[in-house]
Design an enzyme around this catalytic site. Structure first.
Site, PDB file in Angstrom:
ATOM      1  N   ASP A 179      40.637  44.577  48.474  1.00  0.00           N
ATOM      2  CA  ASP A 179      40.722  45.855  49.185  1.00  0.00           C
ATOM      3  C   ASP A 179      39.398  46.616  49.204  1.00  0.00           C
ATOM      4  O   ASP A 179      38.477  46.249  49.916  1.00  0.00           O
ATOM      5  CB  ASP A 179      41.851  46.691  48.594  1.00  0.00           C
ATOM      6  CG  ASP A 179      42.257  47.863  49.488  1.00  0.00           C
ATOM      7  OD1 ASP A 179      41.612  48.073  50.527  1.00  0.00           O
ATOM      8  OD2 ASP A 179      43.214  48.570  49.151  1.00  0.00           O
ATOM      9  N   HIS A 216      50.067  46.665  50.310  1.00  0.00           N
ATOM     10  CA  HIS A 216      50.395  47.684  49.308  1.00  0.00           C
ATOM     11  C   HIS A 216      51.912  47.831  49.133  1.00  0.00           C
ATOM     12  O   HIS A 216      52.455  47.338  48.155  1.00  0.00           O
ATOM     13  CB  HIS A 216      49.745  49.035  49.614  1.00  0.00           C
ATOM     14  CG  HIS A 216      48.269  48.979  49.747  1.00  0.00           C
ATOM     15  ND1 HIS A 216      47.448  48.416  48.790  1.00  0.00           N
ATOM     16  CD2 HIS A 216      47.440  49.400  50.741  1.00  0.00           C
ATOM     17  CE1 HIS A 216      46.196  48.496  49.185  1.00  0.00           C
ATOM     18  NE2 HIS A 216      46.157  49.082  50.363  1.00  0.00           N
TER      19      HIS A 216
END
Length: 456
Positions: free
Chosen positions: A321, A270
């Site tokens: 994810d 991220h």
């Protein structure tokens, strides 16, 4: 030794696009690549061949909760309210449930262009928080799902010791994740046994985040695991940055780079909350920027400093994810579109004037994903795993296009519908867009969800 050969009319090689490409495969690995070759007895594989895309970040159990956090609460919804939904969902999951969800997620990845995955695996224990007799029971289920679907696997057991910065106590919803360093290191060793039967599998480690470890426990685990990939969630949310500043006086990426030897083994997942200085420093460290654009948009995380990171020499890849929508092309498109919204420009991630945005994204994510997974994948070249995705040149959206323009259209227009077949380790696992075990996997997955939802 198992030997095969494949013949592609057109393929994307490290040197560029090539025609009449014969690929010889031995035990799942590419032995030779010959452009402008005679087909001879090699079976022709229809479509335009691309190297298979690595998925550098996945939590497969979250596939089963997709869509369950789309109701607005009484206060502003955020990553933190989504996390509470996740905790409630995972509370009753059995090992059998985890395997069914992993198989579904892995099948979806294969059908949509991912041929390998780094599973960031933190659901370790039973529902009451007690360890299974086999610490790697849940990891074994992930491995079984990989074996059943054919996807390449890098398993990343997650080290999760605390509930917040500075060694804060864990919450009840986190009890299935928690290990001290000693038990975690035993888990890593048992995870190696769990994946031993898989072809070319790797095991790394994943300190969950700086809020889930202390400097001392992080150092202990890193010292004991001197090889293999290291992945970590970092700087995903504004609150995470604020809490890190309150604890240490430094921002998460800043603290990590100042206190840990971050290098090419690392993948920073991220990192959507970085200053310009942190962006350049992370790029120069050699670590991969692990981007999950669809999930980052879903959770309201923010937008990665994409062009700035790339211009500083940074390498990046993409992952699915939370698996709310699984699509390799879709992650690449969302990555570019997020940059367009941020910068109010077009073709932001393209390598330069005249460069194809789709090809820039695809090749960068091949290289970054391969590094993050710690495997020889992502190229149609000798010594690399024989992983291919072929595009259907007869799809109406792709009519009259070739090479870079065809790849651009596949990514930005057609999506997964452009995919004709998928080959992993020289073995076809997806034909005409369908996984070989689709019906069985979908039936088991649907049954699992019906039971869980009836018990909720």
């Amino acid at each position: 030794m198992q030997q095969d050969s494949l013949f592609f009319e057109r393929a994307l090689l490290p040197t560029g696009w090539a025609s009449h490409v014969r690929v010889d495969v031995a035990d799942g690995v590419i032995a030779t690549v010959t452009p402008d070759a005679e087909r001879a007895d090699s079976p022709a594989v229809s479509g335009v061949a691309l190297p298979g895309m690595p998925n550098l970040h996945s939590h497969t159990f979250q596939r089963g909760m997709a869509g369950l956090a789309e109701t607005r609460g009484p206060v502003g919804d955020s990553f933190w309210t989504w996390r509470q939904v996740m905790y409630r969902f995972l509370g009753a999951l059995t090992p059998e449930d985890v395997e069914a969800m992993a198989a579904k997620a892995f099948m979806d990845m294969l059908e949509t262009g991912f041929t390998a995955v780094a599973e960031f695996h933190y659901l370790h224990h039973a529902a009451n928080g007690e360890a299974h007799a086999d610490l790697a029971e849940m990891g074994s289920r992930i491995a079984a799902a990989a074996a059943g679907t054919g996807i390449g696997l890098t398993l990343l057991p997650v080290f999760y010791a605390h509930g917040g910065f500075g060694g804060a106590a864990s919450a009840e919803g986190q009890r299935r994740f928690i290990n001290d360093p000693g038990r975690f290191l035993r888990l890593v060793e048992q995870s190696r046994s769990a994946v031993a039967a898989l072809p070319d599998a790797r095991v790394g480690i994943a300190p969950h985040s700086l809020r889930a470890v202390t400097p001392e426990t992080l150092a202990e685990v890193l010292a004991a695991c001197a090889e293999g990939p290291v992945h970590i969630h970092v700087a995903e949310q504004v609150k995470e940055v604020d809490d890190c500043l309150a604890w240490s006086g430094r921002r998460p990426v800043e603290w990590l780079l100042d206190n840990v030897d971050v290098d090419e083994r690392w993948c920073a997942i991220h990192a959507t909350q970085m200053t310009p200085e942190e962006t350049v420093a992370l790029a120069r460290s050699g670590a991969i920027g692990g981007l999950c654009p669809l999930t980052e948009a879903s959770l309201g995380d923010g937008i990665f400093n994409g062009p700035e990171f790339a211009e500083a020499g940074g390498r990046y890849g993409v992952g699915s994810d939370s698996n709310i929508e699984i699509t390799a092309f879709g992650e690449l498109k969302q990555l570019e579109y997020s940059q367009r919204l941020k910068h109010r420009a077009r073709n932001v991630m393209a390598a330069g004037e005249g460069a194809s945005t789709g090809r820039t994204l695809y090749e960068a994510s091949l290289a970054g994903g391969a590094q993050a997974l710690g495997r020889r994948i992502g190229q149609i070249a000798p010594g690399y795993r024989a992983d291919f995705v072929t595009l259907d040149g007869n799809h109406p959206d792709l009519a009259g296009l070739d090479d870079d323009r065809l790849l651009d259209a596949a990514i930005f227009v057609t999506g997964a519908a452009a995919i004709r077949s998928v080959i992993v380790g020289g073995r076809e696992v997806v034909s005409e867009g369908r996984h070989r075990a689709r019906d069985e996997i979908n039936s088991r997955y649907a049954g699992t969800l019906r039971r869980l939802r009836s018990e909720a």
